[in-house]
Scaffold this motif. Structure first.
Motif, PDB file in Angstrom:
ATOM      1  N   GLU A 182     -57.317  71.137  10.896  1.00 32.61           N
ATOM      2  CA  GLU A 182     -56.495  70.121  11.552  1.00 32.61           C
ATOM      3  C   GLU A 182     -57.105  68.726  11.478  1.00 32.61           C
ATOM      4  O   GLU A 182     -56.383  67.732  11.432  1.00 32.61           O
ATOM      5  CB  GLU A 182     -56.247  70.503  13.011  1.00 32.61           C
ATOM      6  CG  GLU A 182     -55.300  71.667  13.160  1.00 32.61           C
ATOM      7  CD  GLU A 182     -55.053  72.034  14.613  1.00 32.61           C
ATOM      8  OE1 GLU A 182     -55.420  71.258  15.520  1.00 32.61           O
ATOM      9  OE2 GLU A 182     -54.491  73.118  14.831  1.00 32.61           O
ATOM     10  N   ASP A 183     -58.425  68.632  11.456  1.00 30.14           N
ATOM     11  CA  ASP A 183     -59.072  67.322  11.419  1.00 30.14           C
ATOM     12  C   ASP A 183     -59.232  66.778   9.998  1.00 30.14           C
ATOM     13  O   ASP A 183     -59.884  65.768   9.786  1.00 30.14           O
ATOM     14  CB  ASP A 183     -60.429  67.370  12.127  1.00 30.14           C
ATOM     15  CG  ASP A 183     -61.411  68.339  11.484  1.00 30.14           C
ATOM     16  OD1 ASP A 183     -61.081  68.941  10.440  1.00 30.14           O
ATOM     17  OD2 ASP A 183     -62.516  68.496  12.033  1.00 30.14           O
ATOM     18  N   GLY A 184     -58.633  67.486   9.008  1.00 23.00           N
ATOM     19  CA  GLY A 184     -58.719  67.045   7.624  1.00 23.00           C
ATOM     20  C   GLY A 184     -59.928  67.587   6.883  1.00 23.00           C
ATOM     21  O   GLY A 184     -60.017  67.464   5.670  1.00 23.00           O
ATOM     22  N   GLU A 224     -66.770  83.023   6.057  1.00 30.26           N
ATOM     23  CA  GLU A 224     -66.795  81.565   6.169  1.00 30.26           C
ATOM     24  C   GLU A 224     -68.245  81.109   6.055  1.00 30.26           C
ATOM     25  O   GLU A 224     -69.134  81.653   6.709  1.00 30.26           O
ATOM     26  CB  GLU A 224     -66.204  81.094   7.492  1.00 30.26           C
ATOM     27  CG  GLU A 224     -66.199  79.570   7.577  1.00 30.26           C
ATOM     28  CD  GLU A 224     -65.570  79.008   8.837  1.00 30.26           C
ATOM     29  OE1 GLU A 224     -64.937  79.765   9.605  1.00 30.26           O
ATOM     30  OE2 GLU A 224     -65.734  77.796   9.061  1.00 30.26           O
ATOM     31  N   HIS A 225     -68.477  80.068   5.231  1.00 28.54           N
ATOM     32  CA  HIS A 225     -69.827  79.566   5.003  1.00 28.54           C
ATOM     33  C   HIS A 225     -70.090  78.221   5.654  1.00 28.54           C
ATOM     34  O   HIS A 225     -71.233  77.762   5.657  1.00 28.54           O
ATOM     35  CB  HIS A 225     -70.117  79.474   3.508  1.00 28.54           C
ATOM     36  CG  HIS A 225     -70.130  80.804   2.850  1.00 28.54           C
ATOM     37  ND1 HIS A 225     -71.211  81.654   2.909  1.00 28.54           N
ATOM     38  CD2 HIS A 225     -69.176  81.458   2.156  1.00 28.54           C
ATOM     39  CE1 HIS A 225     -70.933  82.769   2.264  1.00 28.54           C
ATOM     40  NE2 HIS A 225     -69.705  82.677   1.799  1.00 28.54           N
ATOM     41  N   GLY A 226     -69.063  77.575   6.153  1.00 28.75           N
ATOM     42  CA  GLY A 226     -69.277  76.289   6.802  1.00 28.75           C
ATOM     43  C   GLY A 226     -68.062  75.396   6.662  1.00 28.75           C
ATOM     44  O   GLY A 226     -67.027  75.802   6.119  1.00 28.75           O
ATOM     45  N   ARG A 227     -68.215  74.192   7.154  1.00 31.97           N
ATOM     46  CA  ARG A 227     -67.136  73.207   7.134  1.00 31.97           C
ATOM     47  C   ARG A 227     -67.694  71.883   6.628  1.00 31.97           C
ATOM     48  O   ARG A 227     -68.853  71.559   6.885  1.00 31.97           O
ATOM     49  CB  ARG A 227     -66.548  73.044   8.529  1.00 31.97           C
ATOM     50  CG  ARG A 227     -65.906  74.339   8.987  1.00 31.97           C
ATOM     51  CD  ARG A 227     -65.587  74.373  10.447  1.00 31.97           C
ATOM     52  NE  ARG A 227     -65.064  75.709  10.760  1.00 31.97           N
ATOM     53  CZ  ARG A 227     -64.006  75.916  11.484  1.00 31.97           C
ATOM     54  NH1 ARG A 227     -63.345  74.910  12.010  1.00 31.97           N
ATOM     55  NH2 ARG A 227     -63.581  77.150  11.708  1.00 31.97           N
ATOM     56  N   ALA A 228     -66.837  71.155   5.916  1.00 33.58           N
ATOM     57  CA  ALA A 228     -67.284  69.891   5.344  1.00 33.58           C
ATOM     58  C   ALA A 228     -66.084  68.975   5.137  1.00 33.58           C
ATOM     59  O   ALA A 228     -64.944  69.444   5.048  1.00 33.58           O
ATOM     60  CB  ALA A 228     -67.963  70.145   3.990  1.00 33.58           C
ATOM     61  N   PRO A 229     -66.342  67.673   5.032  1.00 35.90           N
ATOM     62  CA  PRO A 229     -65.262  66.758   4.672  1.00 35.90           C
ATOM     63  C   PRO A 229     -64.715  67.146   3.287  1.00 35.90           C
ATOM     64  O   PRO A 229     -65.466  67.610   2.423  1.00 35.90           O
ATOM     65  CB  PRO A 229     -65.939  65.385   4.626  1.00 35.90           C
ATOM     66  CG  PRO A 229     -67.175  65.542   5.474  1.00 35.90           C
ATOM     67  CD  PRO A 229     -67.599  66.971   5.297  1.00 35.90           C
ATOM     68  N   ALA A 230     -63.425  66.959   3.098  1.00 40.45           N
ATOM     69  CA  ALA A 230     -62.778  67.365   1.844  1.00 40.45           C
ATOM     70  C   ALA A 230     -63.443  66.759   0.616  1.00 40.45           C
ATOM     71  O   ALA A 230     -63.589  67.428  -0.408  1.00 40.45           O
ATOM     72  CB  ALA A 230     -61.290  67.000   1.889  1.00 40.45           C
ATOM     73  N   ASP A 231     -63.884  65.512   0.710  1.00 42.36           N
ATOM     74  CA  ASP A 231     -64.478  64.859  -0.461  1.00 42.36           C
ATOM     75  C   ASP A 231     -65.868  65.377  -0.812  1.00 42.36           C
ATOM     76  O   ASP A 231     -66.386  65.105  -1.886  1.00 42.36           O
ATOM     77  CB  ASP A 231     -64.493  63.342  -0.282  1.00 42.36           C
ATOM     78  CG  ASP A 231     -65.353  62.874   0.882  1.00 42.36           C
ATOM     79  OD1 ASP A 231     -65.734  63.698   1.748  1.00 42.36           O
ATOM     80  OD2 ASP A 231     -65.635  61.653   0.935  1.00 42.36           O
TER      81      ASP A 231
END
Length: 142
Positions: free
Chosen positions: A65-67, A90-97
């Protein structure tokens, strides 16, 4: 996400069974766990030659949801006498870029001679269906 054990599933035609290790079956399993409209990208990595019984593994991102993107792997594993099944982690979360550089780093560490194939879904049902259709056709020719 937890692992799901699936036996040979009835196929789309003539009641044939579909190998649960086929890409189309694995994508079908994935779409039951993660709705395709939330899938951003998929990378298809060839089997790892250093691992016996290795199969193609998938790396994919889910749109948050936060992009940002949640980064997952999906791989087939045998399990103590049960049929091979797909495990999604799941291995983690990161900004799309940042995701492309993370995937490039993984490819370097794996020292794969063949690069991973990237498929952009961008949450688009039509792209997902086209990719699933291509996978079914590829499975049929293997």
């Amino acid at each position: 996400m937890d692992a799901k054990v699936r036996k040979n599933m009835p196929g789309p035609r003539n009641g044939a069974t579909v190998d649960p290790r086929s890409r189309a079956a694995r994508l079908g399993d994935l779409s039951r766990r993660v709705p395709p409209p939330s899938i951003a990208d998929i990378w298809l990595f060839p089997p790892l030659p250093q691992l016996e019984d290795s199969s193609e593994f998938l790396l994919f991102t889910r749109i948050l949801e936060d992009g940002k993107r949640a980064l997952y792997s999906a791989r087939m594993v045998p399990a103590n006498g049960t049929p091979a099944h797909q495990v999604v982690v799941e291995h983690g979360r990161a900004p799309a870029d940042r995701v492309p550089s993370l995937v490039a780093g993984l490819q370097r560490r794996l020292k794969q001679p063949t690069p991973a194939r990237h498929v952009s879904i961008d949450g688009d049902d039509e792209r997902w269906e086209a990719f699933l259709r291509q996978s079914r056709e590829a499975d049929a020719t293997d």
